[in-house]
Design a protein around this motif. Sequence first.
Motif, PDB file in Angstrom:
ATOM      1  N   ALA A   1      -7.598   3.876  -3.180  1.00  0.00           N
ATOM      2  CA  ALA A   1      -7.395   2.654  -2.387  1.00  0.00           C
ATOM      3  C   ALA A   1      -8.485   1.632  -2.684  1.00  0.00           C
ATOM      4  O   ALA A   1      -8.213   0.438  -2.875  1.00  0.00           O
ATOM      5  N   LEU A   2      -9.748   2.076  -2.746  1.00  0.00           N
ATOM      6  CA  LEU A   2     -10.844   1.159  -3.021  1.00  0.00           C
ATOM      7  C   LEU A   2     -10.787   0.631  -4.452  1.00  0.00           C
ATOM      8  O   LEU A   2     -11.122  -0.532  -4.710  1.00  0.00           O
ATOM      9  N   ARG A   3     -10.361   1.475  -5.385  1.00  0.00           N
ATOM     10  CA  ARG A   3     -10.221   1.007  -6.769  1.00  0.00           C
ATOM     11  C   ARG A   3      -9.162  -0.088  -6.860  1.00  0.00           C
ATOM     12  O   ARG A   3      -9.379  -1.127  -7.507  1.00  0.00           O
TER      13      ARG A   3
ATOM     14  N   GLN B   1      -6.379  -4.976  10.491  1.00  0.00           N
ATOM     15  CA  GLN B   1      -6.246  -3.606  10.012  1.00  0.00           C
ATOM     16  C   GLN B   1      -5.255  -2.842  10.882  1.00  0.00           C
ATOM     17  O   GLN B   1      -5.112  -3.113  12.083  1.00  0.00           O
TER      18      GLN B   1
ATOM     19  N   VAL C   1      -5.656   3.319   5.183  1.00  0.00           N
ATOM     20  CA  VAL C   1      -6.200   2.120   4.551  1.00  0.00           C
ATOM     21  C   VAL C   1      -7.026   1.329   5.561  1.00  0.00           C
ATOM     22  O   VAL C   1      -8.111   0.819   5.251  1.00  0.00           O
TER      23      VAL C   1
ATOM     24  N   LEU D   1      -9.753  -2.028   5.165  1.00  0.00           N
ATOM     25  CA  LEU D   1      -8.911  -2.866   4.318  1.00  0.00           C
ATOM     26  C   LEU D   1      -7.694  -3.351   5.095  1.00  0.00           C
ATOM     27  O   LEU D   1      -7.114  -2.600   5.880  1.00  0.00           O
TER      28      LEU D   1
ATOM     29  N   TRP E   1       0.831  -1.207   0.000  1.00  0.00           N
ATOM     30  CA  TRP E   1       0.000   0.000   0.000  1.00  0.00           C
ATOM     31  C   TRP E   1       0.865   1.257   0.000  1.00  0.00           C
ATOM     32  O   TRP E   1       0.509   2.270  -0.635  1.00  0.00           O
TER      33      TRP E   1
ATOM     34  N   TRP F   1      -8.160  -2.059  -4.515  1.00  0.00           N
ATOM     35  CA  TRP F   1      -8.643  -3.247  -3.820  1.00  0.00           C
ATOM     36  C   TRP F   1      -9.616  -4.045  -4.691  1.00  0.00           C
ATOM     37  O   TRP F   1      -9.528  -5.270  -4.781  1.00  0.00           O
ATOM     38  N   GLN F   2     -10.501  -3.357  -5.358  1.00  0.00           N
ATOM     39  CA  GLN F   2     -11.528  -4.039  -6.136  1.00  0.00           C
ATOM     40  C   GLN F   2     -11.017  -4.520  -7.495  1.00  0.00           C
ATOM     41  O   GLN F   2     -11.313  -5.638  -7.918  1.00  0.00           O
TER      42      GLN F   2
ATOM     43  N   LEU G   1     -10.544   2.391   6.113  1.00  0.00           N
ATOM     44  CA  LEU G   1     -11.462   1.949   5.062  1.00  0.00           C
ATOM     45  C   LEU G   1     -11.894   0.497   5.244  1.00  0.00           C
ATOM     46  O   LEU G   1     -12.649  -0.044   4.436  1.00  0.00           O
TER      47      LEU G   1
ATOM     48  N   ASP H   1      -9.029   7.788  -0.723  1.00  0.00           N
ATOM     49  CA  ASP H   1      -9.959   6.698  -0.462  1.00  0.00           C
ATOM     50  C   ASP H   1     -10.435   6.056  -1.766  1.00  0.00           C
ATOM     51  O   ASP H   1     -10.521   4.816  -1.869  1.00  0.00           O
ATOM     52  N   ARG H   2     -10.755   6.859  -2.763  1.00  0.00           N
ATOM     53  CA  ARG H   2     -11.212   6.310  -4.037  1.00  0.00           C
ATOM     54  C   ARG H   2     -10.145   5.433  -4.683  1.00  0.00           C
ATOM     55  O   ARG H   2     -10.442   4.356  -5.211  1.00  0.00           O
TER      56      ARG H   2
END
Length: 557
Positions: A329-331, A380, A407, A412, A310, A333-334, A410, A326-327
């Motif tokens: 990190a989530l992108r 976490q 992270v 994660l 990360w 991850w997904q 969130l 945040d966007r």
Amino acid sequence: MKSLSRRGTLAGLSGFTGIVALSGTAAARGLGDGVFTHGVASGDPTTNAVIIWTRFVPKVAVPGPVRWQVARDEAFSRIIAQGVAQATPETDYCIKVDATGLAPGQRYFYRFLSRSGPSVTGLTRTAPERGREPLTIAGFACSMLPAGYFRAYADAATRDDIDLCAHVGDYIYEYGDELRQFAPNMLPERTWEPKTEIITYADYARRYASYRADPDLQELHRVKPFVHVWDDHEFTNDAWREGAQNHQPLTEGPWMPRRDAAAKAWFDWLPVRPQPGQPRRIHHTLKWGDLAHLIMLDSRLMRDKQPDSWQSLLNNFVDGDRARFDREALRLWQDEIGAPTRTVLGSDQETWLASQLKASRDAGTNWQVLIEGSVLGRFQMPRQSETWLAPDASANEKKARRILAQVGELGLPFDTPLWSGFPAARERLLASCKANGSNVFAFGGETHIGWAFNLPGGPDGPAAVEIACTAVTSSNSFRPDGFDDVSREAAFIEASPELAWCDVHHWGYTSVRFEAKAATADFTGFRSVSARNTPVAKRSQLVAETTKVGVRPWIVS
């Protein structure tokens, strides 16, 4: 592959005194003359067989025949099985025998004989064929030889209640003495060979020889049978299917020869049962009566490359807008870390695991015990962890910790080399546990911290429970100065929904007693590994009960 020098192996052994002369006796006639250099070991017990191991270096440059014996009594007046085996340079003079024809659920003595005298006598046992007698497994991980004394091994060797030892990986480390520049707490008297990073078969074999010369590890191997799986440091740091972080092809050659050399040394030096025609296969099963089905997994050599950290992925986002951080990190991850095709076990091993779980459940076995080298549970990074850094921490260290804490906020996990970096593969495994298992337990390791997880996804509770073993000697970056300060453990538990218990303070091991109705995990911790006689400093106990619909969550005493 280059084999080791017999002359170099024998150097310094002239003072060896543990030999009783058998020259001239019928038992020693026709046997080799030499030295048993590293004690004895046993492993992979079935209902009628067990692997027994020793290392015998002949005094002349020819294969050295030795006799092996398995008996019901220490005087060897009731010999159950025996034969002759050869010590050859192709296996670095290691001898491994699959001693068959034994009775289920029995304890045995074993030894090796030469013209120069016998080996030490080992103790081992076979698995029961039926019934649900309790089984106690001691789990170990991460033993950095220069970092300290193997106090965990010494303690376990004194316990009569342990039936089996499971080493879940990082049994050795590949680094050279350059490591001491970055780890000033390494003990000068704890040395290994070679002094440089290990790359060839000869290098890996010499490193195993250094480890197996340790008296506490020798004694544990002598008195307890083992099961083993590997993690990365048996090869090199962050190894995966096609390479490793700590392998540089330009200076160290192609990856595959190094991988094969490391695997061969592992099989030669450890009491594990090889699979014919599959020189790198370690996934296999052992049955312990009607109580437990042990399933050893390879979570290292089949895997895809782990994602970047990360810290690396989000370094350019942390100082800007938090919503943008945040966007991204989530992108990641997904779309990238969570890509559905990413694997740890490989498709063939996943299918094999599902079939083993189902066969065990259909047979009415109480427990399916997974033994693998990583950590399935997610943890976490707590927000307050930024305050755990040393006062002189660099700006980069502070920035990296801030990234991990954000992270964590969130939801994660932060440690992407673990199963956390392969979320789709983890979900497939947990779904398989739910669909095919009855009560699933997992042993893990790798992080140098003791963890207990309730792994989600079961029909009415966890899909499995997990004990991830702390380190025998390796360090972790979360250990505080004061042993009475448990705030870090509390912070991890609060931040991590799957986490039931943890210990960041101590080195040690965890033993688990499996019974038909429950598994009881006992953690044994040591405050220091800088002395061989360090006393036990902490004991913790957790219990997980079995039910008809799956294992229940951990209860922490």
